[in-house]
Design an enzyme around this catalytic site. Structure first.
Site: not given
Lengths: 319, 463
Positions: A64, A113, A141
């Protein structure tokens, strides 16, 4: 969708739950247009030139973080990677102070995050730049949900079916999975049928109130679905074991070749990664022809470009 | 034996030794005070009375009409039709001293209490260090005397360090002036330790006030259920509260110690207490305003001002708590005033501390939840904030307007509209989910033993 009148005006992407079907369609359409950029020999467009994107990753991440970084760079933004281990957070600085200090340097978007659910919402109240949720605790997410739907849509290209014709199983630790929630919202908003599958300790019946089916029997569900999204067993979020042993979990909920043989021949297998090979998915399935796991990663880049492009654009318009 | 309090600096002050609480202090009022043109609420009567009230030497001297002749030198306070009731009593507050004075001190907490109409509050022992020995109890009483704005009566810890392992010096703390015992913040997890605690306090008829939360089921920042699942937060189930109440009721059935359930919040918990009372068991219960007005849905935006323990529950739980107040199962209205600094609440939802401030907002919120919605009458609500809590902690001479009792008096206007503005709180902390809420009902004056300790626009007319 009334495309002529639709206009994306959200500076943040915090959840998919708060988006409308039109919002999600706009993101996916934009991603489709931007995917082509990555196929060029010069993989860059000047859409966010002069903009600054900060990656605030308070939790470990490989794909990510890299994906967001590349996405911002392909849009010509300047990218700063903020690593918690080398930052003042390790000296005890609060999230609020960290965020305000970074904002004071002049940034246009923060990609966050964090291990605590709801932290992107908190951040969006603390700063005035765009906030993009790259995964918050067990909550959502959003870009993973979008890239999963994008990948499903892509697989439907050569058919006459649409997302609303699809039945998708999401299998595993639903309660602790942010991927499950974002998939659930994206899929149900676009009209797909969703069945959540997992042990009763990780997949309670009460989730049916969110407009989905719940099952504890993978073998009963598999023959009826078009897409299987296998979630990772998240050992780091299990406070106490919600199932007795790994082999019992694998026995009940692992996606094996034998189980795949019971599925429709054109079934699509997704996994958000990182995989516990041999636990929730066997290598033969993960590396086999039905799996779209690497296509998911490729599409993730396009989706994140679309998110940055639209959100930073909307924030700039707001002034 | 109780130790003697330190000498007072001012010769104007006198010491009044109380039968149970060590001591409190009052300044000598040079003149009596006469309240006129008010509606007096006696908590044991169903209707307010248009009466006068005469206060002499910190005590209620007379109640009735035509009192002016009895005290020609009295300072006259014209209430202009407002209500006058006994000073409110809150048996559940956190004043954070010693150890967390950045959140609240006994002085700022007492000021907040006075502003909220409270003249007696009971502070919980989850300080740093915990109030688990008689010296700590004396420290709190001394700090309260220095502040001198509200009667602050401490609870002592049930176990040393609130660790749930060994009994604290319960009897010594009792003699130093505690009103009861609690490990609040946590419940006593071990049934064996709790059994001993019930047996031990029964010896001197002490009060146990339990934070009911089975520790092996706790850990989440909000109520367990679909909303928590949707938000990706761990749940704190209703069963955790109900299990400990059920356990305590079973343990205490044969012992019969005085047992009080703190901040009750679930329908099942209310039913457990109701059944136990029907079976003549010795149990009382309190509720906090937020558990009558808000549900778990308030957590949807991860606002940490909606994070408290017990957590906000469901509408069915709110309705059950209100029904419990109506039928007398819940006989005490408390606040669970829990101050926290801004930077502590401005954190990730699962990291932020539990709790909200309550003293300065309780009165209008209880009016809204219970009286405006026609569940109970105003005098009954006042009883739940005065007489009933006084009975639970066995404080005599407070909580009523009885002649000879302490002149603790609250004057309020139940109809005045205002907007809750945390910036104006006397409390050191501002953590409330009710900021900006338009409310009705305002405290106009608070009197502690004949002295005005808070005033909002009531002009005293000296004649």
């Amino acid at each position: 969708m009334t495309e002529a009148r639709y206009h994306w005006n959200r500076p943040h992407l915090l959840t998919l739950e708060e988006l409308s079907a039109d919002d999600i369609a706009a993101l996916l359409d934009t991603a489709r247009a931007l995917k082509e950029v990555s196929t060029r020999s010069i993989k860059k467009v000047p859409a966010l030139r002069g903009k600054v994107v900060v990656n605030l990753f308070f939790e470990d991440s490989t794909r990510t973080r890299t994906s967001f970084r590349l996405a911002a760079q392909r849009l010509s933004a300047d990218v700063v990677d903020f690593a918690v281990s080398t930052s003042s957070v390790s000296k005890g600085e609060s999230l609020a102070d960290t965020a305000r200090n970074i904002e004071a340097m002049g940034v246009d978007a923060m990609v966050i995050r964090h291990r605590s659910s709801g932290t992107p919402e908190l951040l969006s109240r603390l700063v005035s730049c765009s906030v993009i949720n790259a995964g918050d605790g067990s909550h959502e997410h959003p870009t993973q949900g979008l890239l999963d739907v994008f990948t499903i849509q892509e697989s439907l290209q050569k058919t006459d079916r649409r997302i609303s014709d699809i039945h998708c199983a999401i299998v595993g630790d639903i309660i602790h999975s942010r991927v499950a929630r974002s998939n659930l919202w994206a899929l149900t908003k676009l009209g797909a049928k969703v069945t959540l599958v997992g042990p009763s300790t990780m997949c309670p019946r009460s989730l049916e109130k969110l407009g989905v089916s719940v099952s504890h029997n993978l073998d009963e569900v598999l023959p009826h679905v078009d897409v299987i999204n296998m979630l990772r067993v998240q050992f780091e979020r299990l406070t106490s074991a919600a199932f007795p042993s790994l082999r019992e979990y694998h026995h009940l909920f692992g996606l094996t070749e034998a189980r795949l043989a019971c599925c429709r021949p054109d079934v699509l297998v997704l996994h958000p990664g990182p995989m516990n090979r041999g636990l929730e998915i066997t290598s033969a399935v993960a590396d086999g022809p039905r799996a779209a796991i690497l296509r998911q990663v490729t599409n993730g880049l396009a989706v994140r470009m679309a998110v940055l492009y639209l959100c930073v654009g909307a924030a700039a318009t707001r002034g | 034996m109780r130790p003697n309090p330190p000498p007072f600096k001012s010769s104007q002050e006198i010491r009044v030794r109380s039968s149970r609480i060590g001591y409190t202090v009052t300044t000598m009022e040079s003149r009596p005070t006469l309240f006129t043109n008010g509606k007096l609420i006696h908590p044991d009567r169903s209707r307010p009375r248009e009466e006068e009230l005469l206060v002499v030497d910190g005590r209620i001297a007379q109640c009735g009409t035509g009192l002016k002749g009895h005290a020609p030198r009295a300072k006259v306070i014209d209430l202009q039709g407002r209500y006058l009731s006994p000073g409110f009593i809150d048996i559940h507050v956190h004043f954070r001293e010693p150890g967390q004075e950045h959140k609240e001190t006994i002085a700022t907490g007492a000021a907040a209490a006075a502003a909220g109409g409270f003249t007696t509050v009971c502070c919980m022992p989850n300080t740093h260090p915990a109030l688990d020995d008689p010296a700590q109890i004396e420290f709190v009483l001394n700090q309260a005397r220095r502040a001198d704005l509200c009667r602050v009566l401490p609870f002592g810890a049930i176990t040393k360090g609130r660790e749930g392992k060994e009994l604290a010096e319960l009897r010594l703390m009792h003699e130093a002036g505690t009103v009861g015992f609690s490990d609040d913040g946590v419940g006593v997890g071990s049934a064996a330790v709790m059994n001993k605690a019930f047996q031990y306090v029964k010896m001197f008829d002490g009060l146990i006030s339990q934070h009911c939360e089975e520790p092996t089921l706790s850990g989440g920042p909000m109520n367990a259920g679909l909303t928590a699942n949707r938000l990706g937060l761990t749940g704190l189930p209703a069963a955790a509260e109900e299990l400990m109440i059920a356990r305590d009721l079973i343990l205490n059935r044969a012992i019969g110690a005085r047992y009080h359930v703190q901040h009750i919040s679930t329908a099942g918990a209310v039913e457990l207490v109701r059944q136990a009372r029907a079976n003549q068991q010795c149990v009382t219960a309190e509720v906090a305003p937020h558990h009558l007005l808000l549900t778990e849905e308030a957590c949807a935006e991860y606002d940490t001002h909606t994070k408290m323990n017990p957590p906000l529950r469901t509408q069915a739980d709110v309705d059950a708590c209100i029904a419990g107040v109506v039928d007398g199962t819940i006989e005490v209205l408390a606040t669970d005033h829990a101050p926290h600094a801004r930077e502590e609440k401005e954190q990730e939802f699962d990291r932020a501390p539990f709790g909200i401030v309550g003293l300065e907002t309780a009165f209008p919120l209880y009016l809204e939840a219970l009286v405006r919605r026609k569940h109970i009458s105003l005098p009954k609500m006042v009883a739940l904030m005065t007489l009933n809590p006084a009975r639970v902690i066995r404080e005599e001479n407070v909580g009523t307007l009885t002649v000879g009792g302490r002149a603790d008096v609250t004057v309020f206007d139940p109809d005045e509209e205002w907007t809750i503005d945390p910036a104006r709180f006397k409390s050191k902390s501002r953590n409330t989910p009710f900021a900006g809420r338009k409310v009705r009902g305002r405290i106009k004056m608070t009197m502690l033993e004949g002295r005005v300790v808070y005033q909002d626009g009531v002009e005293s007319q000296v004649r």
